[in-house]
Enzyme design. Structure first.
Site, PDB file in Angstrom:
ATOM      1  CG  HIS A  60      -0.431   0.259   2.671  1.00 24.89           C
ATOM      2  ND1 HIS A  60      -0.166  -0.636   3.386  1.00 24.89           N
ATOM      3  CD2 HIS A  60      -0.074   1.547   3.210  1.00 24.89           C
ATOM      4  CE1 HIS A  60       0.306  -0.192   4.476  1.00 24.89           C
ATOM      5  NE2 HIS A  60       0.311   1.199   4.304  1.00 24.89           N
ATOM      6  CG  ASP A  88      -0.042  -4.368   2.591  1.00 23.18           C
ATOM      7  OD1 ASP A  88       0.296  -3.567   1.651  1.00 23.18           O
ATOM      8  OD2 ASP A  88      -0.006  -3.491   3.746  1.00 23.18           O
ATOM      9  CB  SER A 121       3.182   1.754   6.371  1.00 18.65           C
ATOM     10  OG  SER A 121       2.037   1.915   7.178  1.00 18.65           O
ATOM     11  N   GLY A 154      -5.621 -28.070   1.588  1.00 17.30           N
ATOM     12  CA  GLY A 154      -6.795 -28.783   1.072  1.00 17.30           C
ATOM     13  C   GLY A 154      -7.958 -28.742   1.924  1.00 17.30           C
ATOM     14  CB  VAL A 155      -8.903 -28.867   5.262  1.00 20.61           C
ATOM     15  CG1 VAL A 155      -7.760 -30.213   5.080  1.00 20.61           C
ATOM     16  CG2 VAL A 155      -7.775 -27.690   6.202  1.00 20.61           C
TER      17      VAL A 155
END
Length: 465
Positions: free
Chosen positions: A120, A150, A224, A280-281
């Site tokens: 961002h 991000d 940030s 895969g769950v």
């Protein structure tokens, strides 16, 4: 004299027994005491001999190592604003260019100029400029991004070898551990704040990151992309957001764990895109209320509600109702624990899964399968591969479906675009999401892209974004 000594000894023993009995039975925590407690008080000296206070931790070495590796990031974006009145009455075409400047921080991670920051911070940038702590400035090239997590990777060509930050294992970070947050928000020099790790694997219900490190070190918006380091100056996270009603620091800040950031960086350098493996769950984390509804006694772990077909979990024999409690040596109590660990892995990596079935612990190796989609950071499109039914219905041998749209400019067209199958990008045929990803990652953020797609009605449409 001998008799006197005997009497003195008997008196001494009697006194000791009396005093001991009183302490045992009637003193503050004695058997008959009104203040009886099951807790144990530590000696007064305990706080002075165990643990480290802020006064005894030396932050200077970590600060000195880190401030020279944290940079100021300047993002310049240009947009063209048209005038519809001039266009309508005078046929005027074009518009006035407006320039916007955004700033943030970044962390040098190699001596040859690779820099990691938040996506961002540099989103929609036409130009990116990096200023080092020694005030030298360089233009930066965008190597790749992952908006879902991000993270963005930049590169500068400096005229010297640069100081850089080494990565620590963020899984080993302890709650209560002292940390430093370092940023360069005002293009002056790097600033340092101190705090502790408040929580790990914090799930903030974002659309992407599900496993933050929470700290009480003061972090403001300009920080940030800066570094969260331990007391040895090693990187344990990339500062990315704050939780505040005012937009300024109010006690809570969050960082992307260094293990997740490192994996994304390695993928961007090696593959040009992010390789996501999946267990895969599908399911959710347990707690008292959920466990009661499901009729299970366990209140921690990840409850499997569905095992996806042809996934590594299915091939390993996992079933609905299994409760995952550990991945390799990492304990799994919440969904954030599970997603955070899996996000450090690639397709075909093997993970030892410990789970509970019918009250018994079982351990199976699971090979992570390729994610059903790559998150297409470019232009904010999230794609997935089409299935056999789509190929048969539209007589296709390939393509990539638009699963969701994160681009705010395209949100108004979401109903028309979501579910469409992209057939080609800039007249290059798309076989699957991998081929789409490779093409899109060669494009700059401000470059337009032409897409040919088939909509849900089977009509061929073309758009430019």
């Amino acid at each position: 004299m001998k008799r006197f000594s005997s009497l003195f000894l008997v008196s001494l023993l009697s006194g000791a027994v009396t005093l001991g009995s009183y302490k045992l039975l009637f003193d503050d925590n004695g058997y008959f005491s009104k203040n009886k407690s099951i807790t144990t008080l530590a000696p007064d000296s305990y706080g002075r001999t165990v643990g480290l206070s802020a006064e005894t931790v030396d932050f200077t070495e970590a600060a000195d190592k880190t401030i020279h590796t944290v940079v100021h990031v300047k993002n310049v974006s240009r947009t063209t604003v048209s005038n519809p009145i001039l266009e309508y009455f005078y046929g005027f075409r074009g518009g006035q260019q407006q320039e916007q400047v955004g700033t943030g921080s970044g962390v040098i991670i190699s001596e040859d100029g690779y820099i990691v920051t938040n996506n961002h911070v540099i989103k929609d940038a036409s130009e990116i400029e990096i200023t080092l702590n020694n005030k030298k400035s360089y233009p930066a090239k965008l190597i790749g991004t992952d908006s879902k997590m991000d993270i963005a990777l930049l590169k500068i060509n400096a005229d010297e070898k640069l100081p850089y930050t080494t990565f620590a294992n963020s899984d080993s970070v302890k709650i209560g551990e002292w940390v430093l947050a370092v940023g360069n928000p005002y293009n002056l020099t790097s600033t340092v704040t101190a705090g502790i790790i408040s929580a790990k694997a914090r799930n903030l219900d974002t659309s992407g990151i599900q496993s933050f490190i929470q700290t009480d070190a003061a972090v403001n918006p300009g920080n940030s992309g800066g570094a969260l380091v331990n007391t040895r100056g090693e990187l344990i996270g990339i500062n990315t957001m704050i939780s505040s009603p005012t937009g300024s620091y109010a006690g809570y800040s969050f960082a992307i764990p260094s293990n997740n950031a490192k994996k994304i960086i390695d993928d961007l350098i090696e593959f040009g895109n992010v390789q996501r493996g999946v267990l895969g769950v599908k399911g959710g984390e347990l707690n008292g209320e959920v466990s009661k509804k499901l009729g299970v006694k366990d209140t921690q772990g990840f409850y499997i509600d569905e095992v996806q077909k042809n996934s590594g979990a299915e091939k390993a024999g996992m079933q609905k109702g299994d409760i995952i409690i550990k991945l390799d040596n990492q304990n799994i109590s919440t969904y954030a624990d599970l997603s955070g660990y899996i996000n450090t892995k690639r397709p075909n990596d093997k993970v030892q899964v410990t789970y509970i079935r019918e009250g018994k612990n079982k351990v199976v190796p699971v090979t992570l399968s390729k994610n059903e989609f790559f998150n297409m950071e470019f232009k904010g499109l999230e794609l997935e591969n089409i299935d056999a039914a789509d190929k048969k219905r539209f007589h296709l041998d390939g393509g990539a479906r638009i699963k969701s749209i994160t681009n705010e400019n395209l949100k108004q067209y979401e109903e028309d675009l979501k579910g469409n199958i992209i057939l080609s990008i800039d007249n290059v045929k798309i076989k699957d999401i991998e081929s789409a990803s490779k093409l899109l990652n060669k494009k700059a953020e401000n470059q337009s892209v032409q897409m040919e797609m088939i909509n849900k009605r089977g009509e061929i449409i073309r758009i430019i974004i």
